[in-house]
Scaffold this active site. Sequence first.
Site, PDB file in Angstrom:
ATOM      1  N   ASP A 103       0.996  -0.954   0.074  1.00 48.69           N
ATOM      2  CA  ASP A 103       0.044  -0.047   0.113  1.00 48.69           C
ATOM      3  C   ASP A 103       1.086   1.190   0.081  1.00 48.69           C
ATOM      4  OD1 ASP A 103      -2.394   1.465   0.457  1.00 48.69           O
ATOM      5  OD2 ASP A 103      -3.303  -0.424   1.426  1.00 48.69           O
ATOM      6  N   ASP A 211      -3.181   4.595  -2.431  1.00 49.12           N
ATOM      7  CA  ASP A 211      -4.271   4.989  -1.602  1.00 49.12           C
ATOM      8  C   ASP A 211      -4.407   6.435  -2.037  1.00 49.12           C
ATOM      9  OD1 ASP A 211      -5.460   4.653   0.961  1.00 49.12           O
ATOM     10  OD2 ASP A 211      -4.817   6.665   1.393  1.00 49.12           O
ATOM     11  N   GLU A 270      -6.619   4.008  -6.055  1.00 45.82           N
ATOM     12  CA  GLU A 270      -7.809   4.005  -5.509  1.00 45.82           C
ATOM     13  C   GLU A 270      -8.419   5.467  -5.785  1.00 45.82           C
ATOM     14  OE1 GLU A 270      -9.926   3.903  -1.116  1.00 45.82           O
ATOM     15  OE2 GLU A 270      -8.130   5.020  -1.408  1.00 45.82           O
ATOM     16  N   ASP A 345     -12.320  -1.242   3.839  1.00 45.25           N
ATOM     17  CA  ASP A 345     -13.084   0.151   3.943  1.00 45.25           C
ATOM     18  C   ASP A 345     -14.531  -0.272   3.886  1.00 45.25           C
ATOM     19  OD1 ASP A 345     -10.750   1.681   4.419  1.00 45.25           O
ATOM     20  OD2 ASP A 345     -10.640   2.194   2.209  1.00 45.25           O
TER      21      ASP A 345
HETATM   22  C1  GLC Z   1      -8.108   5.151   1.732  1.00 38.21           C
HETATM   23  C2  GLC Z   1      -7.940   3.763   2.519  1.00 38.21           C
HETATM   24  C3  GLC Z   1      -8.640   3.994   4.066  1.00 38.21           C
HETATM   25  C4  GLC Z   1      -7.955   5.301   4.716  1.00 38.21           C
HETATM   26  C5  GLC Z   1      -8.095   6.443   3.670  1.00 38.21           C
HETATM   27  C6  GLC Z   1      -7.069   7.566   4.323  1.00 38.21           C
HETATM   28  O1  GLC Z   1      -9.434   5.345   1.405  1.00 38.21           O
HETATM   29  O2  GLC Z   1      -8.257   2.679   2.076  1.00 38.21           O
HETATM   30  O3  GLC Z   1      -8.457   2.988   4.779  1.00 38.21           O
HETATM   31  O4  GLC Z   1      -8.757   5.670   5.703  1.00 38.21           O
HETATM   32  O5  GLC Z   1      -7.444   6.233   2.321  1.00 38.21           O
HETATM   33  O6  GLC Z   1      -5.900   7.118   4.043  1.00 38.21           O
END
Ligand code: GLC
Length: 587
Positions: A103, A211, A270, A345
């Site tokens: 990650d 992320d 993401e 999440d």
């Molecule tokens: C992404 C992650 C999540 C986190 C957020 C802030 O959405 O998957 O778990 O809280 O980013 O880093």
Amino acid sequence: MAETFQRRAHYKECCIYQIYPASFCDGNGDGMGDIPGIISKLDYLKDLGCDVIWLSPIYQSPFVDNGYDVSDYTAIDPRFGTLDDVDALIAGLHERGIKLVMDLIINHTSNEHYWFKESRKSKDNPYRDFYWWRPPKWSESGERLPPNNWREEFSNGSAWQWDEHTGEYYLHLYAKEQPDLNWENPKLRQVIYEDVMKWWLDRGVDGFRMDVINLISKNPELPDASIQDEGETWQWSYEHTANGPRIHEFLKEMNKEVLSLYPDIITVGETPFTHHDFDTLVPYVLPENNELQMIFQFEQTEVDGYPPLVVKKYTLPEFKQVTSRWQTGMQERGGWNANYLENHDVARSVSRFGDDSTPENRVLTAKLLALLQCTLSGTLYVYQGEEIAMANIPPSWSIEEYKDVASQAYYHEEYEIRKKDGQTPDMSDVMHALQCKSRDCARTPMQWSDSTQAGFSTGIPWMRVNDDYREWNVEAQKDDPKSVLSFWKDMIKFRKRYLSSTYGLFEEIHPDHPHIYSYTKTYDRETMLVIINFANESVDFDFGNVKIPAGKPKDQISNLESGSAASVDNKVSMRPYEARAMVWDGQ
Ligand code: GLC
């Protein structure tokens, strides 16, 4: 574009298994999952059919957001182990032909990161511009105000935090302990490329899950957000912070300076806060753009409500519409999907999109969802516990069992609003929302066996084990050919054997049907027909004018015990929650 879409590649054909390390397996009995725990399960992962592990963050972190607040990118948090453990993990995975994707959290750091600590020291500190610092605004009455009206993601508060020391605010789209990095600064970008990304790739990792990567370019003017919630002071900022003006420039630069130098790596971004907007997201993954291989879109996971803790009833045609649009969209444009129903999440898929009301329905619908995911074009993602049909937190659990910063903030803010005249407010609807949709549902410890703490830890787990672990665990399922776990293994094999699952051109049959999701996939000489009954009742499905392959299929797989493959007539009778995939050659 179908040709580009169907061009074979490892990243398209692999099965990626996500590990949330705190909750996977505890090797030293301190109640927290760790890297030695993961190493002890490598044969399990191999046997399941995974080719890649995506590991949620293990970097040094104060753990305000469970590791998504990184205080040192090249140190391992002691709760998870050491760098030597990571080297052993990489070696153990590579010996088994499995890749490791880390990650990468580069939209923000922890406020305890060295860069931020330096940055807050003075306005002329060399690290000042690694973050977004701005002077206050002043109201007419002389009240100090944040620079704009943006709100943070985890609570109703402002996305700006006042810092007395230098008399400025800093930006945090997430918790105040997660200051946003300023990608406008070329020095910051270079440090991320050289000292973070290359450092890990040179150590042997095989790629990154990035992320909230679509937030790294913000509108540098930082204008006020438009009012979406009348009566609220702070408003969602995403029109100015998601998919910002320089996002594609930054990703192309990152690709040129880092990703393209490591030819066999895997990259997935993401990309939240982009609703009903395929056209905005597709440029991230078009091969000719040289950015990322795939992204996680959020439309599918938001079909039952957005923001995340909203619980909304949805219809099957709504669910199908999103899936189908991304299937056909990518094949038309030559991009690539990342298919997931679960991650750390979101709540558990069998509870959200299946039916966990009885053990029989839970087994059937978990298999149904496995069949769906394994027959879609795009890369397959499986989240820990999904393969044994782990379900949501039981309704009886109280707020103390919820550990997530977002869940806690939601509950306590609502509590404060409702608390009047010292009366204890009714919080049952809030607890219902948390039980249905909270991130905690995905974070209960992995259920390995029916022994104490589900075999996850010999100590007291950091988060309570789900009450159902004695019936629902790996040990109980691994030698049972009818279990959900065995079905996942069969499905992953089936997917790998018949490439029409991965690369087949998708054509939906009767999109408006309220209960059945049916589609064909064609690749080369192979045709696959998928029929899934999402209803808990028998349904006669009439193909009408749609041409169905003739003759006996050469293979089929189903979530119900079924005899050998039979040919399909113009009408099929589907039993409650029945799901079937059939394959023909040369049709
Ligand atoms: C992404 C992650 C999540 C986190 C957020 C802030 O959405 O998957 O778990 O809280 O980013 O880093």
